[in-house]
Design a protein around this motif. Structure first.
Motif, PDB file in Angstrom:
ATOM      1  N   MET A 125       2.440 -16.744  17.656  1.00 41.77           N
ATOM      2  CA  MET A 125       1.008 -17.017  17.608  1.00 41.77           C
ATOM      3  C   MET A 125       0.768 -18.505  17.355  1.00 41.77           C
ATOM      4  N   THR A 126      -0.092 -19.084  18.144  1.00 40.50           N
ATOM      5  CA  THR A 126      -0.424 -20.497  17.969  1.00 40.50           C
ATOM      6  C   THR A 126      -1.476 -20.649  16.888  1.00 40.50           C
ATOM      7  N   ALA A 127      -1.181 -21.466  15.882  1.00 42.28           N
ATOM      8  CA  ALA A 127      -2.089 -21.651  14.757  1.00 42.28           C
ATOM      9  C   ALA A 127      -3.080 -22.766  15.046  1.00 42.28           C
ATOM     10  N   THR A 128      -4.202 -22.718  14.339  1.00 38.83           N
ATOM     11  CA  THR A 128      -5.190 -23.793  14.418  1.00 38.83           C
ATOM     12  C   THR A 128      -4.750 -24.936  13.517  1.00 38.83           C
ATOM     13  N   VAL A 129      -4.655 -26.124  14.077  1.00 40.38           N
ATOM     14  CA  VAL A 129      -4.187 -27.306  13.349  1.00 40.38           C
ATOM     15  C   VAL A 129      -5.351 -28.254  13.128  1.00 40.38           C
ATOM     16  N   SER A 130      -5.449 -28.804  11.943  1.00 43.72           N
ATOM     17  CA  SER A 130      -6.476 -29.792  11.631  1.00 43.72           C
ATOM     18  C   SER A 130      -5.827 -31.015  10.990  1.00 43.72           C
ATOM     19  N   ASN A 131      -6.306 -32.198  11.361  1.00 43.61           N
ATOM     20  CA  ASN A 131      -5.844 -33.437  10.740  1.00 43.61           C
ATOM     21  C   ASN A 131      -6.862 -34.015   9.765  1.00 43.61           C
ATOM     22  N   HIS A 181       8.232 -28.835   6.759  1.00 39.24           N
ATOM     23  CA  HIS A 181       8.703 -27.453   6.633  1.00 39.24           C
ATOM     24  C   HIS A 181       7.487 -26.537   6.638  1.00 39.24           C
ATOM     25  N   THR A 182       7.467 -25.571   7.517  1.00 32.63           N
ATOM     26  CA  THR A 182       6.391 -24.592   7.544  1.00 32.63           C
ATOM     27  C   THR A 182       6.910 -23.313   8.184  1.00 32.63           C
ATOM     28  N   ASN A 183       6.161 -22.242   8.046  1.00 26.36           N
ATOM     29  CA  ASN A 183       6.598 -20.969   8.620  1.00 26.36           C
ATOM     30  C   ASN A 183       6.194 -20.890  10.100  1.00 26.36           C
ATOM     31  N   GLY A 184       6.693 -21.864  10.837  1.00 27.91           N
ATOM     32  CA  GLY A 184       6.403 -21.922  12.262  1.00 27.91           C
ATOM     33  C   GLY A 184       7.155 -23.079  12.889  1.00 27.91           C
ATOM     34  N   GLY A 185       7.054 -23.210  14.186  1.00 30.66           N
ATOM     35  CA  GLY A 185       7.716 -24.286  14.897  1.00 30.66           C
ATOM     36  C   GLY A 185       6.705 -25.268  15.454  1.00 30.66           C
ATOM     37  N   LEU A 186       7.029 -26.545  15.356  1.00 28.70           N
ATOM     38  CA  LEU A 186       6.168 -27.588  15.897  1.00 28.70           C
ATOM     39  C   LEU A 186       6.558 -27.867  17.349  1.00 28.70           C
ATOM     40  N   ARG A 187       5.575 -27.930  18.206  1.00 25.90           N
ATOM     41  CA  ARG A 187       5.799 -28.263  19.605  1.00 25.90           C
ATOM     42  C   ARG A 187       4.917 -29.458  19.967  1.00 25.90           C
ATOM     43  N   LEU A 222       3.356 -20.030  14.792  1.00 24.21           N
ATOM     44  CA  LEU A 222       3.782 -19.337  13.580  1.00 24.21           C
ATOM     45  C   LEU A 222       4.848 -18.292  13.908  1.00 24.21           C
ATOM     46  N   THR A 223       5.827 -18.207  12.992  1.00 33.10           N
ATOM     47  CA  THR A 223       6.926 -17.258  13.182  1.00 33.10           C
ATOM     48  C   THR A 223       7.070 -16.280  12.028  1.00 33.10           C
ATOM     49  N   GLY A 224       6.260 -16.431  10.977  1.00 33.80           N
ATOM     50  CA  GLY A 224       6.388 -15.537   9.836  1.00 33.80           C
ATOM     51  C   GLY A 224       5.277 -15.796   8.842  1.00 33.80           C
ATOM     52  N   GLN A 225       5.362 -15.148   7.696  1.00 34.12           N
ATOM     53  CA  GLN A 225       4.376 -15.302   6.652  1.00 34.12           C
ATOM     54  C   GLN A 225       4.694 -16.521   5.789  1.00 34.12           C
ATOM     55  N   ALA A 226       3.660 -17.132   5.249  1.00 33.50           N
ATOM     56  CA  ALA A 226       3.849 -18.274   4.362  1.00 33.50           C
ATOM     57  C   ALA A 226       4.522 -17.836   3.074  1.00 33.50           C
ATOM     58  N   GLU A 227       5.369 -18.699   2.538  1.00 36.16           N
ATOM     59  CA  GLU A 227       6.051 -18.400   1.282  1.00 36.16           C
ATOM     60  C   GLU A 227       5.059 -18.488   0.131  1.00 36.16           C
ATOM     61  N   SER A 228       5.074 -17.480  -0.708  1.00 39.44           N
ATOM     62  CA  SER A 228       4.113 -17.435  -1.807  1.00 39.44           C
ATOM     63  C   SER A 228       4.371 -18.500  -2.856  1.00 39.44           C
ATOM     64  N   SER A 229       5.596 -19.045  -2.891  1.00 46.25           N
ATOM     65  CA  SER A 229       5.927 -20.044  -3.905  1.00 46.25           C
ATOM     66  C   SER A 229       5.337 -21.406  -3.591  1.00 46.25           C
ATOM     67  N   GLN A 230       4.908 -21.605  -2.331  1.00 40.78           N
ATOM     68  CA  GLN A 230       4.341 -22.879  -1.950  1.00 40.78           C
ATOM     69  C   GLN A 230       2.885 -22.949  -2.377  1.00 40.78           C
TER      70      GLN A 230
END
Length: 276
Positions: A1-7, A134-140, A199-207
């Motif tokens: 799934m492609t996430a919405t990115v904001s700068n 580092h995030t729960n997804g891949g940057l393209r 996105l490839t998974g759920q965000a880590e709760s520790s972050q």
């Protein structure tokens, strides 16, 4: 799934702050290179300080802007090693360009080589900093937009190096630094426009976003201190306010016996005494 990115997660705060830091680094770098041309005996030191200022300014601009980077449905972290390495890359490549024009002049060929090397280094800093994410997804990345950002970086670097050896007056160099800030910040946001996150998974709760902000502020502390110290050095340099005309008037005359800073004219020897 492609996430919405904001700068612009914090609105205009991060882009404006990033732009101001780019301008500060450029302004200090320009004043340092001016000193290197006017004080050949200390050229290496001034050029090195100028490279550090420009490199730290660009790197600080990048990571202040990255504070506003957010990915919907994901939390973002950074690898400390790659983050610090990106700072070293920025300073090293800027130093190559600054020393090339500082010692070999601003001929079109030399300026082109120095600008290309420096611009590629700035682009490498940007994308190495992005690789640290580092995030729960891949940057393209969109290839065309990435190429455009690299071209902007090379053009901006070439213009900056030309200004470093050609613009000496205080107000002119300040104006040049404002333009350079636009170019460098524009390169950053052009590069960011190329990014998409899948996105490839759920965000880590520790972050947490608070931990991310704290990390970036700690990383920014060092370069900010360096820029502050450099600003103090430049501001307290006695020649900072001298223009080119002032330097021309202050230049010593070929005859060292004449004091160019004295209002007294050199006395002529009395004619020899002759008796009549």
């Amino acid at each position: 799934m492609t996430a919405t990115v904001s700068n612009f997660y914090y609105g205009a705060v991060t882009p404006v702050s990033a732009y101001l830091m780019a301008c500060l680094g450029a302004a200090l770098g320009l004043r340092c290179t001016t000193r290197s041309l006017r004080r050949p005996q200390r050229k290496a030191g001034w050029l090195a300080l100028g490279a550090v200022c420009i490199g730290c300014g660009i790197w600080t601009m990048h990571f202040i802007a990255m504070i506003g980077f957010s990915v919907q449905g994901a939390l973002v972290g950074y690898d400390p090693t790659k983050t610090v390495l990106s700072l070293a890359v920025a300073i090293a490549f800027v130093a190559v360009g600054v020393f090339l024009v500082g010692y070999r002049g601003s001929s079109p060929l030399n300026l082109g080589i120095a600008g290309t090397v420096t611009g590629l280094g700035v682009a490498a800093m940007h994308y190495l900093g992005m690789a640290a994410i580092h995030t729960n997804g891949g940057l393209r990345y969109d290839t065309g937009t990435v190429a455009l950002s690299v071209v902007i970086a090379v053009v901006a670097a070439t213009a900056a190096l030309w200004a470093a050896v050609s613009v000496h007056r205080l107000w002119a160099s300040l104006g040049a630094s404002l333009v350079m800030g636009v170019a460098v910040t524009g390169m950053h946001y052009t590069g960011m426009a190329a990014v998409s996150v899948h996105l490839t998974g759920q965000a880590e709760s520790s972050q947490s976003s608070t931990n991310l902000l704290s990390f970036l502020l700690v990383m920014l502390a060092g370069p900010l201190v360096v820029l502050l110290v450099a600003a103090v050095i430049v501001m307290f340099d006695p020649d900072m306010m001298l223009s080119d005309d002032d330097w021309d008037r202050a230049a010593p005359a070929p005859d060292d016996s004449v004091n160019v800073f004295s209002d007294r004219q050199p006395t002529r020897p009395a004619p020899p005494y002759t008796s009549r």
